[in-house]
Write a protein that holds these residues in place. Sequence first.
Motif, PDB file in Angstrom:
ATOM      1  N   THR A  28       0.836  -1.202   0.000  1.00  0.00           N
ATOM      2  CA  THR A  28       0.000   0.000   0.000  1.00  0.00           C
ATOM      3  C   THR A  28       0.870   1.251   0.000  1.00  0.00           C
ATOM      4  O   THR A  28       0.632   2.191  -0.763  1.00  0.00           O
ATOM      5  CB  THR A  28      -0.930   0.005   1.227  1.00  0.00           C
ATOM      6  N   ALA A  29       1.881   1.282   0.867  1.00  0.00           N
ATOM      7  CA  ALA A  29       2.773   2.437   0.935  1.00  0.00           C
ATOM      8  C   ALA A  29       3.505   2.653  -0.383  1.00  0.00           C
ATOM      9  O   ALA A  29       3.658   3.789  -0.853  1.00  0.00           O
ATOM     10  CB  ALA A  29       3.763   2.276   2.075  1.00  0.00           C
ATOM     11  N   ARG A  32       1.059   3.975  -3.060  1.00  0.00           N
ATOM     12  CA  ARG A  32       0.730   5.380  -2.819  1.00  0.00           C
ATOM     13  C   ARG A  32       1.872   6.287  -3.260  1.00  0.00           C
ATOM     14  O   ARG A  32       1.648   7.327  -3.888  1.00  0.00           O
ATOM     15  CB  ARG A  32       0.427   5.577  -1.337  1.00  0.00           C
ATOM     16  N   GLN A  33       3.103   5.914  -2.934  1.00  0.00           N
ATOM     17  CA  GLN A  33       4.261   6.723  -3.317  1.00  0.00           C
ATOM     18  C   GLN A  33       4.441   6.749  -4.831  1.00  0.00           C
ATOM     19  O   GLN A  33       4.719   7.803  -5.419  1.00  0.00           O
ATOM     20  CB  GLN A  33       5.527   6.181  -2.649  1.00  0.00           C
ATOM     21  N   LEU A  35       2.122   6.357  -7.080  1.00  0.00           N
ATOM     22  CA  LEU A  35       1.048   7.143  -7.678  1.00  0.00           C
ATOM     23  C   LEU A  35       1.387   8.631  -7.605  1.00  0.00           C
ATOM     24  O   LEU A  35       1.155   9.386  -8.555  1.00  0.00           O
ATOM     25  CB  LEU A  35      -0.276   6.860  -6.969  1.00  0.00           C
ATOM     26  N   ARG A  36       1.951   9.051  -6.484  1.00  0.00           N
ATOM     27  CA  ARG A  36       2.372  10.451  -6.356  1.00  0.00           C
ATOM     28  C   ARG A  36       3.452  10.778  -7.387  1.00  0.00           C
ATOM     29  O   ARG A  36       3.402  11.824  -8.053  1.00  0.00           O
ATOM     30  CB  ARG A  36       2.904  10.703  -4.945  1.00  0.00           C
ATOM     31  N   ALA A  82     -10.216   8.151  -5.134  1.00  0.00           N
ATOM     32  CA  ALA A  82      -8.909   7.799  -5.684  1.00  0.00           C
ATOM     33  C   ALA A  82      -8.225   8.971  -6.372  1.00  0.00           C
ATOM     34  O   ALA A  82      -7.000   8.991  -6.498  1.00  0.00           O
ATOM     35  CB  ALA A  82      -9.052   6.624  -6.657  1.00  0.00           C
ATOM     36  N   GLY A  85      -5.009  10.652  -4.959  1.00  0.00           N
ATOM     37  CA  GLY A  85      -3.660  10.145  -5.180  1.00  0.00           C
ATOM     38  C   GLY A  85      -2.944  10.890  -6.286  1.00  0.00           C
ATOM     39  O   GLY A  85      -1.742  11.152  -6.199  1.00  0.00           O
ATOM     40  N   ASP A  88      -2.277  14.885  -5.087  1.00  0.00           N
ATOM     41  CA  ASP A  88      -1.129  15.199  -4.231  1.00  0.00           C
ATOM     42  C   ASP A  88       0.129  15.473  -5.052  1.00  0.00           C
ATOM     43  O   ASP A  88       0.859  16.430  -4.796  1.00  0.00           O
ATOM     44  CB  ASP A  88      -0.860  14.046  -3.262  1.00  0.00           C
ATOM     45  N   ARG A 206      -6.233   0.019  -3.221  1.00  0.00           N
ATOM     46  CA  ARG A 206      -4.786  -0.212  -3.153  1.00  0.00           C
ATOM     47  C   ARG A 206      -4.060   0.989  -2.558  1.00  0.00           C
ATOM     48  O   ARG A 206      -3.033   0.835  -1.891  1.00  0.00           O
ATOM     49  CB  ARG A 206      -4.244  -0.550  -4.536  1.00  0.00           C
ATOM     50  N   MET A 207      -4.600   2.170  -2.767  1.00  0.00           N
ATOM     51  CA  MET A 207      -3.962   3.375  -2.234  1.00  0.00           C
ATOM     52  C   MET A 207      -4.203   3.526  -0.751  1.00  0.00           C
ATOM     53  O   MET A 207      -3.321   3.953  -0.002  1.00  0.00           O
ATOM     54  CB  MET A 207      -4.487   4.598  -2.985  1.00  0.00           C
ATOM     55  N   PHE A 208      -5.413   3.175  -0.292  1.00  0.00           N
ATOM     56  CA  PHE A 208      -5.771   3.386   1.101  1.00  0.00           C
ATOM     57  C   PHE A 208      -5.733   2.117   1.947  1.00  0.00           C
ATOM     58  O   PHE A 208      -5.980   2.165   3.158  1.00  0.00           O
ATOM     59  CB  PHE A 208      -7.171   4.016   1.187  1.00  0.00           C
TER      60      PHE A 208
END
Length: 211
Positions: A28-29, A32-33, A35-36, A82, A85, A88, A206-208
């Motif tokens: 997940t982490a 998220r990274q 995606l940013r 979503a 993501g 940000d 998947r992001m959260f």
Amino acid sequence: MMQEHLTIVRHPLVQHKLTIMRDKATSTAGFRQLLREISQLLAYEVTRDLELSTRLIDTPVCEMEAPTLKGKKLALISILRAGNGLLDGVLELIPSARVGYIGLYRDEKTLQPVQYYYKVPDELGDRLVIALDPMLATGNSSVAAIDLLKKSGARNIRFLCLLAAPEGVARMREAHPDVPVITAALDERLNDKGYIVPGLGDAGDRMFGTK
């Protein structure tokens, strides 16, 4: 690759990061990274032709007429949840942008969007508006979001997503031919549940880290 209405960003870094995001073993982490990071790379493409003006500045050496963005601050519209993501990462590049949110969820039986929240900046008609949602699947939610933005006066809209399905691209082209779509990949198809194949699963989950 550019087609009428659709731009696919083929940059090697975009494609490499997308591959890691597709892998179900990615945490997940990590998702998220990534995606940013990928949103920042996509932001270069979606803002490639922003209008410029000039202003007089003093460098340490001399005066010069230097380029600067023209017009009102652009508006970034996150299609919840979503879309946050992508938001940000784009905001890191354009911190002065105005931000809005459209809350839509997809009815799992009808696959139609249901609205639950709407808050956007004022004077949308004078701004470049970039709608953000990682997945362009059926296109129903995306079309509904663009409908709402146009009702609020938006005239110059772009849609930024991570993945698109042919069905979603066709739906957007039919409903809003004036709204260009920028994405990292055009996948094969939708499955019977409306998920993109091969895709990467549910981007929000998947992001959260939710199911």
